[in-house]
Design a protein around this motif. Sequence first.
Motif, short mmCIF file in Angstrom:
data_model
loop_
_atom_site.label_atom_id
_atom_site.label_comp_id
_atom_site.label_asym_id
_atom_site.label_seq_id
_atom_site.Cartn_x
_atom_site.Cartn_y
_atom_site.Cartn_z
N ARG A 14 1.09 -1.27 -0.02
CA ARG A 14 0.17 -0.21 0.38
C ARG A 14 0.97 1.57 0.10
N VAL A 18 1.32 4.63 -2.82
CA VAL A 18 0.61 5.72 -2.88
C VAL A 18 2.01 6.52 -3.27
N VAL A 34 -5.35 11.40 -3.25
CA VAL A 34 -4.34 9.94 -3.22
C VAL A 34 -5.36 9.19 -2.97
N ALA A 35 -6.05 9.20 -2.08
CA ALA A 35 -6.43 7.65 -1.48
C ALA A 35 -7.06 7.24 -2.95
N ALA A 38 -4.81 5.82 -5.20
CA ALA A 38 -3.98 4.30 -4.66
C ALA A 38 -5.16 2.97 -4.18
N LEU A 40 -7.85 3.70 -2.26
CA LEU A 40 -8.11 2.78 -1.01
C LEU A 40 -7.85 3.97 0.37
N THR A 44 -6.89 5.40 5.88
CA THR A 44 -5.06 4.50 5.29
C THR A 44 -4.04 4.82 4.78
N THR A 45 -4.75 6.29 3.38
CA THR A 45 -3.95 7.12 3.18
C THR A 45 -3.14 7.50 4.13
N GLN A 46 -3.73 8.66 4.85
CA GLN A 46 -3.63 9.91 5.50
C GLN A 46 -2.10 9.01 6.72
#
Length: 250
Positions: A14, A18, A34-35, A38, A40, A44-46
């Motif tokens: 993951r 990213v 971004v999330a 990706a 996601l 989770t992305t943060q």
Amino acid sequence: MTSAPASAMRSLDRAFDVLGVLEESRQPLRLSEVARRADLHVATTQRILNVLLERGWAAKEDIGYVAGPAALATAHAFLVNNRLSQVALPVLQELAATTGLTASLYVRVGLARVLTARVQGRNPLRYQLPIGEKLPLHLGAGKALAAWLPEAELTTLVERSTPFTRISGEQVTAEGLVTDLRRIKEDGYALSLSERVLDVTAVSAPVHRAEHLLGALGVTGPSGEVTESDHPRLIGEVRRAADAVAARCP
């Protein structure tokens, strides 16, 4: 030695997803974008971005996230230690001097190619490509790499990239791309006319060492300066240069 837990490997995957999003973007991206790219969850992305920010792999600007400076250090380490780029440079210099065209070396990264070395010809191209630029495999010199993909990866490339339209306006289907790549593998070189950039001709060939595909080497120039009668000579020069690079690699 015990293998890493599946959860740790999933987290690593993951994080690379990213990083890939930041790498491919040409502008800052908001967290939600971004999330999305990706695939996601935002939370989770943060968490991943927080770690990347701390390590320097990401940076935060007023309007979003971008790739961080740590990537430059890794890129520098690659250029310093990569034997292929080192042995290719004098060959590229000679090729550029002989043909008058810009000579380049690419390596494959997943389903893309990355420029690792370049020597300008007598008349520099009207566009500039920095070292490290990521480009498609299904266009131009990328086809000299794509033609030797394992079958499963070739299928994935075709599914993800087709149908598409070359800059010349020519439409390419899945069947057309597969046919083109098979011919390139048989011939041992790729000839591209206005595929990625209008009025640009490129000739490229794979760099093989035993059974390993190390990269692709090619020349690029304005189509107005590269006539059809020049093609056989350029093909011969490029293939000899590719063989010379391969012979110098350990």
